[in-house]
Design a protein around this motif. Structure first.
Motif, PDB file in Angstrom:
ATOM      1  N   THR A   1     -12.718  13.394  17.397  1.00 10.44           N
ATOM      2  CA  THR A   1     -11.797  14.154  16.549  1.00 10.44           C
ATOM      3  C   THR A   1     -11.863  15.657  16.742  1.00 10.44           C
ATOM      4  O   THR A   1     -11.139  16.393  16.079  1.00 10.44           O
ATOM      5  CB  THR A   1     -12.066  13.844  15.064  1.00 10.44           C
ATOM      6  OG1 THR A   1     -13.387  14.301  14.720  1.00 10.44           O
ATOM      7  CG2 THR A   1     -11.952  12.354  14.795  1.00 10.44           C
ATOM      8  N   SER A   2     -12.700  16.125  17.660  1.00  5.94           N
ATOM      9  CA  SER A   2     -12.793  17.573  17.860  1.00  5.94           C
ATOM     10  C   SER A   2     -12.711  17.924  19.339  1.00  5.94           C
ATOM     11  O   SER A   2     -12.968  17.083  20.214  1.00  5.94           O
ATOM     12  CB  SER A   2     -14.101  18.117  17.257  1.00  5.94           C
ATOM     13  OG  SER A   2     -15.226  17.588  17.921  1.00  5.94           O
ATOM     14  N   VAL A   3     -12.334  19.150  19.615  1.00  8.40           N
ATOM     15  CA  VAL A   3     -12.262  19.678  20.976  1.00  8.40           C
ATOM     16  C   VAL A   3     -13.582  20.364  21.284  1.00  8.40           C
ATOM     17  O   VAL A   3     -14.137  21.086  20.439  1.00  8.40           O
ATOM     18  CB  VAL A   3     -11.089  20.674  21.107  1.00  8.40           C
ATOM     19  CG1 VAL A   3     -11.061  21.309  22.492  1.00  8.40           C
ATOM     20  CG2 VAL A   3      -9.774  19.978  20.815  1.00  8.40           C
ATOM     21  N   LYS A   4     -14.100  20.142  22.467  1.00 10.74           N
ATOM     22  CA  LYS A   4     -15.335  20.806  22.867  1.00 10.74           C
ATOM     23  C   LYS A   4     -15.135  22.326  22.768  1.00 10.74           C
ATOM     24  O   LYS A   4     -14.223  22.879  23.407  1.00 10.74           O
ATOM     25  CB  LYS A   4     -15.689  20.405  24.301  1.00 10.74           C
ATOM     26  CG  LYS A   4     -17.030  20.911  24.771  1.00 10.74           C
ATOM     27  CD  LYS A   4     -17.293  20.485  26.204  1.00 10.74           C
ATOM     28  CE  LYS A   4     -18.635  21.045  26.693  1.00 10.74           C
ATOM     29  NZ  LYS A   4     -18.850  20.758  28.133  1.00 10.74           N
ATOM     30  N   PRO A   5     -15.943  23.007  21.972  1.00 12.44           N
ATOM     31  CA  PRO A   5     -15.704  24.436  21.734  1.00 12.44           C
ATOM     32  C   PRO A   5     -15.634  25.284  23.009  1.00 12.44           C
ATOM     33  O   PRO A   5     -14.894  26.275  23.054  1.00 12.44           O
ATOM     34  CB  PRO A   5     -16.891  24.848  20.853  1.00 12.44           C
ATOM     35  CG  PRO A   5     -17.303  23.591  20.163  1.00 12.44           C
ATOM     36  CD  PRO A   5     -17.071  22.494  21.160  1.00 12.44           C
ATOM     37  N   SER A   6     -16.364  24.896  24.032  1.00 13.44           N
ATOM     38  CA  SER A   6     -16.382  25.710  25.248  1.00 13.44           C
ATOM     39  C   SER A   6     -15.069  25.648  26.029  1.00 13.44           C
ATOM     40  O   SER A   6     -14.848  26.459  26.930  1.00 13.44           O
ATOM     41  CB  SER A   6     -17.533  25.278  26.161  1.00 13.44           C
ATOM     42  OG  SER A   6     -17.371  23.941  26.583  1.00 13.44           O
ATOM     43  N   VAL A   7     -14.181  24.680  25.718  1.00 19.30           N
ATOM     44  CA  VAL A   7     -12.904  24.620  26.441  1.00 19.30           C
ATOM     45  C   VAL A   7     -11.739  25.088  25.587  1.00 19.30           C
ATOM     46  O   VAL A   7     -10.661  25.393  26.124  1.00 19.30           O
ATOM     47  CB  VAL A   7     -12.608  23.200  26.983  1.00 19.30           C
ATOM     48  CG1 VAL A   7     -13.724  22.724  27.883  1.00 19.30           C
ATOM     49  CG2 VAL A   7     -12.320  22.206  25.866  1.00 19.30           C
ATOM     50  N   GLY A   8     -11.902  25.139  24.264  1.00 17.98           N
ATOM     51  CA  GLY A   8     -10.814  25.620  23.423  1.00 17.98           C
ATOM     52  C   GLY A   8     -10.773  24.921  22.081  1.00 17.98           C
ATOM     53  O   GLY A   8     -11.790  24.435  21.583  1.00 17.98           O
ATOM     54  N   MET A  18     -10.969  31.548  38.582  1.00 18.01           N
ATOM     55  CA  MET A  18      -9.569  31.911  38.786  1.00 18.01           C
ATOM     56  C   MET A  18      -9.386  33.064  39.766  1.00 18.01           C
ATOM     57  O   MET A  18      -8.420  33.079  40.541  1.00 18.01           O
ATOM     58  CB  MET A  18      -8.912  32.250  37.451  1.00 18.01           C
ATOM     59  CG  MET A  18      -8.442  31.032  36.677  1.00 18.01           C
ATOM     60  SD  MET A  18      -7.337  29.931  37.626  1.00 18.01           S
ATOM     61  CE  MET A  18      -5.978  31.011  37.973  1.00 18.01           C
ATOM     62  N   ASP A  19     -10.289  34.018  39.750  1.00 17.35           N
ATOM     63  CA  ASP A  19     -10.160  35.140  40.702  1.00 17.35           C
ATOM     64  C   ASP A  19     -10.267  34.621  42.130  1.00 17.35           C
ATOM     65  O   ASP A  19      -9.484  35.018  43.009  1.00 17.35           O
ATOM     66  CB  ASP A  19     -11.241  36.188  40.439  1.00 17.35           C
ATOM     67  CG  ASP A  19     -11.004  36.961  39.151  1.00 17.35           C
ATOM     68  OD1 ASP A  19      -9.860  36.958  38.668  1.00 17.35           O
ATOM     69  OD2 ASP A  19     -11.975  37.551  38.630  1.00 17.35           O
ATOM     70  N   ASP A  39     -14.040  35.445  29.556  1.00 15.38           N
ATOM     71  CA  ASP A  39     -13.516  35.855  28.245  1.00 15.38           C
ATOM     72  C   ASP A  39     -12.202  35.162  27.869  1.00 15.38           C
ATOM     73  O   ASP A  39     -11.337  35.767  27.209  1.00 15.38           O
ATOM     74  CB  ASP A  39     -13.325  37.383  28.198  1.00 15.38           C
ATOM     75  CG  ASP A  39     -14.614  38.138  28.501  1.00 15.38           C
ATOM     76  OD1 ASP A  39     -15.670  37.687  28.037  1.00 15.38           O
ATOM     77  OD2 ASP A  39     -14.555  39.146  29.229  1.00 15.38           O
ATOM     78  N   GLU A  40     -12.037  33.907  28.295  1.00 14.51           N
ATOM     79  CA  GLU A  40     -10.833  33.178  27.919  1.00 14.51           C
ATOM     80  C   GLU A  40     -11.145  31.691  27.864  1.00 14.51           C
ATOM     81  O   GLU A  40     -11.857  31.176  28.736  1.00 14.51           O
ATOM     82  CB  GLU A  40      -9.719  33.450  28.929  1.00 14.51           C
ATOM     83  CG  GLU A  40      -8.373  32.842  28.557  1.00 14.51           C
ATOM     84  CD  GLU A  40      -7.276  33.304  29.505  1.00 14.51           C
ATOM     85  OE1 GLU A  40      -6.420  34.095  29.078  1.00 14.51           O
ATOM     86  OE2 GLU A  40      -7.299  32.870  30.678  1.00 14.51           O
ATOM     87  N   ALA A  41     -10.618  31.017  26.866  1.00 10.70           N
ATOM     88  CA  ALA A  41     -10.826  29.577  26.770  1.00 10.70           C
ATOM     89  C   ALA A  41     -10.173  28.887  27.960  1.00 10.70           C
ATOM     90  O   ALA A  41      -9.026  29.198  28.306  1.00 10.70           O
ATOM     91  CB  ALA A  41     -10.240  29.052  25.466  1.00 10.70           C
ATOM     92  N   PRO A  42     -10.882  27.956  28.616  1.00 10.46           N
ATOM     93  CA  PRO A  42     -10.298  27.286  29.786  1.00 10.46           C
ATOM     94  C   PRO A  42      -8.944  26.631  29.515  1.00 10.46           C
ATOM     95  O   PRO A  42      -8.079  26.615  30.391  1.00 10.46           O
ATOM     96  CB  PRO A  42     -11.361  26.249  30.154  1.00 10.46           C
ATOM     97  CG  PRO A  42     -12.649  26.857  29.704  1.00 10.46           C
ATOM     98  CD  PRO A  42     -12.300  27.578  28.431  1.00 10.46           C
ATOM     99  N   LEU A  43      -8.731  26.080  28.326  1.00 13.24           N
ATOM    100  CA  LEU A  43      -7.426  25.492  28.019  1.00 13.24           C
ATOM    101  C   LEU A  43      -6.322  26.547  28.055  1.00 13.24           C
ATOM    102  O   LEU A  43      -5.190  26.259  28.468  1.00 13.24           O
ATOM    103  CB  LEU A  43      -7.455  24.805  26.656  1.00 13.24           C
ATOM    104  CG  LEU A  43      -7.948  23.361  26.639  1.00 13.24           C
ATOM    105  CD1 LEU A  43      -8.141  22.871  25.201  1.00 13.24           C
ATOM    106  CD2 LEU A  43      -6.989  22.439  27.382  1.00 13.24           C
TER     107      LEU A  43
END
Length: 583
Positions: free
Chosen positions: A113-120, A461-462, A71-75
């Motif tokens: 020109t765009s950021v991959k949506p799955s990372v942020g 991360m956990d 539930d958080e963008a990787p960036l």
């Protein structure tokens, strides 16, 4: 009425354009370039030969999504981690390609020109840039075969119809130097019939045609966007292959260097604090040419360091590392080396050409295979397949020695590598997995079918936080490297451009001297690179008699200038006459 005199910026830009595009009206195209880039022709030139860095600078290399949480963008996750855990160590974050892509973990870009949506989102990149300097990849040699540009190429419409480098199957490509074994030309069915496009790397990565000035304008627009989003450091990916001339090796061509000079001119006028880094995984002598006359790359990757340093630590002999380092020219002011030992790619072997014999290279390769590594190959102009890179995590690469295999010195050997990397002339860059001592990820290789995936582990991360907060080798590595970086940050003798001299201390002790730019701090870095204790006499170092000397690692003071010092396997000293404060 006479037209207004040309500004210095316009004059310099016209000079580059006349070389690259002699058929164009250079004055008119110069105005188009400046307009595209949003640059006032009267912009003052930045002061040359400035060091836009010091000993407090250390880079982190990471994918945007190496650290993941629910539930958080990787960036966002990455930013939180670096700000919380690495703010006292890291000044610059190299975000590997975070754009929509079709293969090669980001290096087959579909949309620049765009950021991959799955990372942020772009706002995540901009927010990161408020706390750290951010380096972005300019994947400039090629783009994805699934990009809009390539779809337009097949349909015969712009933008894209003229963006890709084409060649006839009868073209002389016998001298072309490449890093892969796949066929160079890819047959493509287009609206205008069958065409053959140039693919230096893979058939999903189609080379762009910079002979078309419109392609340059596209990239000027892309660079401007990155600058607006907060990116100030630019890594020119695979730039050595940028310009093609059939019948030549199609690598390191004069027009490639000219293009880098043009891009630097534009970028540093837009942002005087901007930095250009060229990614040229080629033999050392060729790599050095990308400094130009301090007018091309601000930094070049020290590509010979990873294979030579790993070879040193697994063989217990520093002869090749020492001989290479003695022949390396000091970087001019305003330029320096980027010192890395591990990256998202493998350990490049082309930079060992002329440095390691075939027998020594085979020995290194076979040892890395014993430690779980893989080997990727390339095709030479004669059609022969040769090893191109070793794919292995740095932690596993340093798990043992050539003669004895895995042993009890893995952590000490790993930290010795970090200690050398941090002390050498240049700016250190740590791949994120080197901070954690991440092991080979064989499962990821099985899932992707790509050898490079062995060193591209994705951390939950956990799981990572648990390992960093309990007695594991991950915790031990993480804490020890952070401590070393913080010590380094306070020492003016570790400025990337401080003086460096290699010392002659035999093949088991690797040692060199650094002196600060103001000559006030002298520092001797001495490393036992073997799995046996080694003894030396302090008298060999010619310590200044009127100064006090401390080891910055242990804080031990050395008063007896004739003392014999014994270093345990892979132990090292940073012996200084002045102690800078740990930061």
């Amino acid at each position: 009425m006479d037209s207004a005199p040309l500004s210095q910026l316009e004059q310099r830009l016209i000079g580059h354009i006349q070389i690259l595009y002699p058929h164009l009206d250079a004055g008119e195209f110069t105005r188009t370039c400046l307009s595209t880039f949003g640059l006032d022709p009267k912009t003052e030139s930045p002061q040359p030969h400035r060091n836009i860095w010091d000993q407090s600078d250390t880079m982190l290399i990471t994918y945007a999504d190496t650290l993941r949480t629910d539930d958080e963008a990787p960036l966002t996750t990455l930013h939180k981690f670096v700000k919380t855990e690495l703010a006292q160590c890291i000044s610059t974050v190299h975000l590997l390609p975070f754009f929509p892509y079709s293969s090669d973990d980001g290096f087959s870009v579909m949309d620049y020109t765009s950021v991959k949506p799955s990372v942020g989102r772009w706002s995540d990149v901009s927010t990161l840039s408020t706390d750290f300097k951010v380096m972005g990849d300019l994947v400039i040699n090629h783009c994805s075969s699934r990009s809009m540009w390539f779809e337009n190429f097949k349909a015969g419409v712009e933008p894209g119809a003229s963006y890709f480098y084409e060649a006839s199957p009868n073209t002389d490509i016998s001298n072309v130097v490449r890093p892969r074994t796949s066929p160079l030309l890819r047959e493509v069915q287009t609206k205008a019939g069958v065409k053959h496009v140039w693919c230096t790397f893979s058939h999903d990565q189609v080379d762009l045609n910079f002979e078309n000035p419109t392609v340059l304008l596209e990239f000027l627009s892309i660079i401007k966007l990155y600058l607006e989003k907060g990116i100030r450091w630019f890594r020119l990916d695979a730039v050595a292959f940028l310009w093609k001339t059939p019948g030549t090796p199609c690598i390191n061509l004069p027009n490639t260097h000219e293009m880098i000079r043009l891009l630097r001119l534009m970028i540093e006028h837009y942002a005087p604090d901007a930095v250009i880094i060229t990614e040229t995984n080629i033999p050392n002598r060729e790599n050095l040419t990308y400094f130009g006359n301090a007018n091309e790359a601000h930094l070049i990757y020290n590509f010979s360091l990873p294979p030579l340093l790993i070879n040193t630590l697994v063989t217990g002999s520093c002869d090749h590392l020492k001989n290479w380092l003695m022949r390396m020219p000091p970087a001019q002011q305003g330029t320096t080396y980027l010192n890395f030992v591990a990256s998202h790619d493998g350990v490049g072997l082309r930079p060992t050409e002329g440095l390691l014999s075939e027998w020594e290279l085979d020995n290194l390769i076979n040892t890395m295979k014993r430690f779980g590594g893989k080997v990727s190959s390339r095709t030479t102009p004669s059609g022969e397949a040769k090893p191109y890179e070793i794919n292995i995590s740095l932690w596993d690469a340093l798990s043992g020695s050539v003669s004895k295999g895995p042993d009890q010195w893995q952590f000490a050997r790993f930290m010795c590598a970090a200690g050398i990397q941090l002390a050498l002339e240049g700016l250190p860059a740590f791949y994120i997995h080197s901070l954690f001592g991440t092991e080979n990820d064989h499962e990821r290789v099985d899932n992707t079918g790509q050898f490079r995936s062995i060193n591209r582990h994705i951390w939950n991360m956990d799981d990572l936080e648990h390992r960093l907060n309990t007695p594991t080798h991950h915790q031990k590595v993480f804490n020890a490297i952070r401590e070393l970086i913080q010590i380094r940050r306070g020492q003016t003798a570790f400025h990337p451009n401080a003086t460096q001299y290699v010392l002659h201390t035999g093949d088991k002790l690797f040692a060199f001297w650094r002196q600060s730019l103001d000559r006030r701090q002298s520092l001797f870095a001495i490393y036992n690179i073997s799995d046996e204790p080694q003894t030396f006499n302090l008298a060999e170092l010619n310590l200044i008699a009127t100064d006090d000397w401390w080891d910055l690692i242990t804080d031990n003071r050395y008063e007896d200038r004739m003392a014999h010092i014994t270093l345990m396997p892979y132990q090292f000293l940073w012996l200084a006459n002045k102690k800078g404060k740990k930061k």
